[in-house]
Design a protein around this motif. Structure first.
Motif, PDB file in Angstrom:
ATOM      1  N   UNK A  92       1.023  -1.246   0.036  1.00  0.00           N
ATOM      2  CA  UNK A  92       0.208   0.054  -0.099  1.00  0.00           C
ATOM      3  C   UNK A  92       0.972   1.280  -0.056  1.00  0.00           C
ATOM      4  N   UNK A  93       0.792   1.920  -1.274  1.00  0.00           N
ATOM      5  CA  UNK A  93       1.729   3.102  -1.026  1.00  0.00           C
ATOM      6  C   UNK A  93       1.225   4.488  -0.558  1.00  0.00           C
ATOM      7  N   UNK A  94       1.978   5.034   0.030  1.00  0.00           N
ATOM      8  CA  UNK A  94       1.727   6.388   0.701  1.00  0.00           C
ATOM      9  C   UNK A  94       1.164   7.300  -0.389  1.00  0.00           C
ATOM     10  N   UNK A  95       0.144   8.212   0.098  1.00  0.00           N
ATOM     11  CA  UNK A  95      -0.340   9.186  -0.972  1.00  0.00           C
ATOM     12  C   UNK A  95      -0.369  10.736  -0.053  1.00  0.00           C
ATOM     13  N   UNK A 140      -2.626   4.505   2.782  1.00  0.00           N
ATOM     14  CA  UNK A 140      -2.395   5.942   2.057  1.00  0.00           C
ATOM     15  C   UNK A 140      -1.509   7.045   2.925  1.00  0.00           C
ATOM     16  N   UNK A 141      -1.337   6.712   4.034  1.00  0.00           N
ATOM     17  CA  UNK A 141      -0.620   7.732   5.044  1.00  0.00           C
ATOM     18  C   UNK A 141       0.929   7.287   5.103  1.00  0.00           C
ATOM     19  N   UNK A 142       1.033   6.085   5.300  1.00  0.00           N
ATOM     20  CA  UNK A 142       2.471   5.768   5.193  1.00  0.00           C
ATOM     21  C   UNK A 142       2.735   4.390   4.454  1.00  0.00           C
ATOM     22  N   UNK A 143       3.877   4.217   3.598  1.00  0.00           N
ATOM     23  CA  UNK A 143       3.797   2.830   2.778  1.00  0.00           C
ATOM     24  C   UNK A 143       3.949   1.776   3.755  1.00  0.00           C
ATOM     25  N   UNK A 144       2.999   0.852   3.397  1.00  0.00           N
ATOM     26  CA  UNK A 144       3.019  -0.545   4.202  1.00  0.00           C
ATOM     27  C   UNK A 144       3.272  -1.642   3.273  1.00  0.00           C
TER      28      UNK A 144
END
Length: 411
Positions: A92-95, A140-144
């Motif tokens: 899940x990439x950060x946005x 979307x807040x931090x890359x996981x």
């Protein structure tokens, strides 16, 4: 009891005896499962007089179709373990440029997060979906990165186990995690988060790749896990009971694993019994959302019995106490449910004793699956850890997000 009720109970008991007889034909493994099947049939006979099996099956189907848990998906990828096993992961990439929703502004402030990747490792008989609430909060807040351990979830069956009959070890799982990091997080700082077996996997990674911990890991969260001495856990049983379990369970599991197809049919036939066992060893509170309970059942039921059997010996051999020293200079969160019967909170306290600068959080009225039972507490402490390592701005807070219980409270 009415005459018709008595006949129903007698019928159930008769069916149980017949079932046990059929199981006995399968040898030692069959006899063991036969006892369980017979006990289950007799034990739920009276319940079935008032709540039919068909009704309970419909209830499960309804929960499966309406429950949103485990539905989050990311960009898929595959890593290759050193024995050729395919390990499935999702990113899940950060946005950072997207406007944050009000809840996320309260959680993380308005500034873009630092380029940190949080890698989540799940526990025994679970999958990456067990982190559903934490994934939703961080999305979307931090890359996981969320991955499935070998032979679990969407990852492939352990090649060394199926081809060479090599026993699973926690060390192997540590090497698997390194393969996932190499594929999904080739550069940049990392926060490692592990639950139960996932926490042990992180310890094995530290033992075998201390340079990775030193150079790239900026924070660690160990949830409901242990650094060793799991052979002493009593699972909430009396002394006589736990001694019997320790004596016979390894052999029984091995025998069951050799007759997987037969045993899987038995698991389906005794679903009511196993649902109760799963609930007892997963949760502590009485008011957990039934959809959450069913979600946990699905993950555990989805783990084949031969996988259950081949992983179990690794836990009694697990000892990574010395590996904890590699985390001594890092921000560390150690969190556990006070009523965890699988990896008791005393094991988390022992870890914290060896890491005096770690934050120890003990969650009252929480069992082994604390991240599902009290997700808001786990999210709150993870958010604080991410703030401490600079992944998100300071001043963040979480207020009751994702609670599945009316009794949940900060640890």
């Amino acid at each position: 009891m009415s005459e018709s009720s008595a006949e129903a109970v007698a019928s159930a008991a008769s069916a149980a005896a017949a079932s046990a007889g059929n199981w006995r034909k399968a040898g030692v493994a069959g006899a063991a499962i036969g006892i369980v099947a017979a006990g289950a049939a007799a034990g739920v006979a009276i319940e079935r007089l008032t709540v039919g099996r068909g009704m309970r099956q419909k209830a499960r189907l309804a929960l499966d179709s309406t429950g949103p848990y485990g539905s989050l998906r990311g960009t898929p990828g595959k890593a290759c373990a050193d024995d050729g096993t395919e390990l499935y992961y999702e990113v899940d990439e950060a946005e950072p440029e997207a406007p944050l929703a009000p809840r996320r502004r309260r959680l993380f402030g308005r500034k873009a997060p630092a380029p940190v990747t949080v890698v989540f490792s799940h526990g025994y008989c679970l999958s990456q979906d067990s982190w559903h609430f934490q994934r939703a909060a961080l999305r979307g807040v931090v890359r996981t990165v969320h991955w499935d351990q070998r032979s679990h979830g969407r990852s492939g069956r352990g090649a060394a186990q199926t081809k060479d009959r090599t026993p699973v070890t926690i060390d192997q799982l540590g090497r698997d995690l390194k393969a996932v990091i190499d594929a999904a997080v080739p550069e940049g700082p990392i926060v490692l988060v592990g639950h139960s077996m996932g926490g042990m996997t992180i310890m094995a990674l530290a033992e075998h790749y201390p340079e990775l911990i030193r150079d790239r890991v900026v924070g660690v969260a160990l949830v409901g896990t242990s650094s060793g001495r799991l052979g002493e856990v009593n699972f909430g049983l009396p002394v006589a009971g736990v001694n019997a379990v320790r004596r016979v369970l390894p052999g029984v599991l091995k025998a069951l694993g050799q007759q997987a197809a037969l045993v899987e049919r038995g698991r389906r036939a005794t679903a009511d019994l196993f649902a109760g066992v799963i609930k007892r060893y997963s949760f502590a509170g009485r008011d957990v959302d039934p959809a959450i309970e069913r979600f946990a059942e699905r993950m555990i039921e989805g783990t084949p019995i031969d996988v259950v059997a081949e992983f179990y010996p690794a836990f009694t051999e697990h000892d990574k106490t010395e590996a904890l020293a590699h985390f001594a200079d890092l921000p560390v969160l150690v969190l556990a449910g006070v009523k965890d019967l699988v990896t008791p909170s005393e094991h988390s306290e022992a870890i914290a004793d060896l890491l005096p600068d770690a934050e120890l959080v003990l969650v009252p009225d929480a069992g082994h699956l604390v991240m599902l039972e009290h997700p808001e507490v786990v999210i709150d402490r993870l958010a604080d850890l991410l703030m401490r390592v600079g992944a998100v701005p300071a001043g963040a807070t979480v207020g009751g997000y994702g609670s599945t219980s009316s009794t949940a409270q900060p640890g």
